[in-house]
Design a protein around this motif. Structure first.
Motif, PDB file in Angstrom:
ATOM      1  N   ASN A 173      62.194  26.930  89.945  1.00  0.00           N
ATOM      2  CA  ASN A 173      63.334  27.174  89.515  1.00  0.00           C
ATOM      3  C   ASN A 173      64.184  26.476  90.414  1.00  0.00           C
ATOM      4  OD1 ASN A 173      62.281  29.188  90.503  1.00  0.00           O
ATOM      5  ND2 ASN A 173      61.364  29.289  92.650  1.00  0.00           N
TER       6      ASN A 173
ATOM      7  N   ILE B  87      64.095  33.335  93.995  1.00  0.00           N
ATOM      8  CA  ILE B  87      65.650  32.435  92.716  1.00  0.00           C
ATOM      9  C   ILE B  87      66.577  32.816  92.395  1.00  0.00           C
ATOM     10  CG2 ILE B  87      64.108  33.319  91.073  1.00  0.00           C
ATOM     11  CD1 ILE B  87      65.460  29.838  92.005  1.00  0.00           C
TER      12      ILE B  87
ATOM     13  N   ASP C  17      55.856  26.665  90.430  1.00  0.00           N
ATOM     14  CA  ASP C  17      57.288  27.532  90.208  1.00  0.00           C
ATOM     15  C   ASP C  17      58.803  27.232  91.243  1.00  0.00           C
ATOM     16  OD1 ASP C  17      56.089  30.339  89.532  1.00  0.00           O
ATOM     17  OD2 ASP C  17      54.929  30.878  90.973  1.00  0.00           O
TER      18      ASP C  17
END
Length: 335
Positions: free
Chosen positions: A26, A314, A22
């Motif tokens: 991002n 994000i 992740d």
């Protein structure tokens, strides 16, 4: 006169409830957003042994964001050179320069980017690495420079590559060294503000023109959280405040979710220390952030601002990046 350029420093934060995958995704999204909003560079930092940071293999993450962008400069903010043999870094960044020609920056730091035990696991001779930093920079420049005669040691890729070398630092040592070597210089005022003004003065007063640079060029780091309101921005910034408290307590943890208030989460002494370290942070609505940024530029006169967005979500991070990009309109660079 030209508008002050903005750049991004990204640590690929691994937030609570998120994975390393992740975090790397991002960073890719942040790089694309930075390019779309006119930022000059997107840099990634080398840190090790930190559950909240996914950019330890820095050159690989640079390639990851480079493949997702087309025009923004990409690079390191920085590579901690004492952790590596100069030739290895020359090969890595020579490869990046071949993949992304004319876009690669190599920012170099002297700190280990981790705790001492992890630093010893990274390199065999901890003391010699730091002491030989100036010589290692020059060796690295040699490997990145023109191709040498047959029989000489060569970095392949690396030799003849178009890699811009920067010196990074948070002390007066780095200011003296950047000036002596004639390199562009970025100061880590986003977490170490105390010697920023003196470092700027030393660097500019003692700068020696070089093949790389004919006049001093100075960037300074800040953290930022910009949102629709001051209250929302302050809430988003509590993630960074918690992270700094964790660092002071030697607590290794993912990047924290924001909280409504820091009350009860830090002692009075911890609050004083964190707020002092982050005193240049730009936190607030666009109007508040613009005023703070204007004051920072008036105090420092830096040529470029490198901003880190320590925001857990994000979506909010990308929105902060977009809002910050408009703050420079009318704020001029006269250096």
């Amino acid at each position: 006169m030209a508008s002050i350029p903005f750049s991004v420093l990204d640590l690929s934060p691994v937030g609570e409830g998120q994975s390393v995958a992740d975090a790397l995704e991002n960073s890719r999204r942040m790089a694309m957003a930075a390019e779309a909003h006119g930022y000059r560079r997107f840099w990634l930092a080398e840190h090790h042994g930190m559950p909240g940071v996914a950019s330890a293999a820095t050159s690989i993450v640079i390639a990851h964001v480079g493949a997702a962008t087309r025009t923004i400069r990409i690079g390191s903010g920085g590579i901690m050179l004492p952790n590596h043999a100069p030739m290895v870094i020359a090969e890595q960044f020579g490869t990046l320069a071949a993949l992304f020609p004319g876009r690669v920056d190599l920012g170099l730091g002297r700190a280990p980017g981790t705790d001492m035990r992890t630093a010893r696991a990274l390199r065999r001779n901890l003391d010699a690495g730091a002491e030989s930093f100036p010589q290692d920079i020059q060796e690295l420049q040699y490997f990145l420079g023109p191709e040498q005669q047959e029989g000489a040691i060569m970095a392949v890729p690396g030799a003849g590559s178009d890699v811009a070398v920067w010196l990074l630092g948070s002390s007066l040592y780095s200011a003296h060294l950047a000036a002596a070597l004639g390199l562009p210089y970025a100061f880590a005022s986003h977490f170490a503000p105390d010697q920023l003004i003196e470092a700027i003065s030393i660097y500019r007063d003692r700068f020696q023109p070089s093949a790389a640079l004919d006049r001093p060029y100075m960037a300074a780091g800040i953290m930022a959280a910009v949102a629709d309101s001051d209250d929302e921005a302050r809430m988003l910034f509590t993630s960074a405040q918690q992270q700094f408290v964790n660092l002071r307590r030697n607590v290794r943890a993912p990047f924290p979710r924001p909280v409504a208030s820091m009350e009860g989460l830090w002692s009075q002494m911890e609050q004083f220390g964190v707020e002092h370290s982050l005193r240049y942070a730009i936190v607030g609505s666009p109007a508040t952030a613009r005023a703070r940024l204007g004051a920072f530029l008036a105090e420092t006169g830096v040529d470029e601002v490198i901003v880190s967005m320590p925001i857990h979500d994000i979506g909010a991070r990308i929105k902060s990046l977009a809002l910050f990009s408009s703050l420079g309109e009318g704020l001029m660079n006269v250096a």
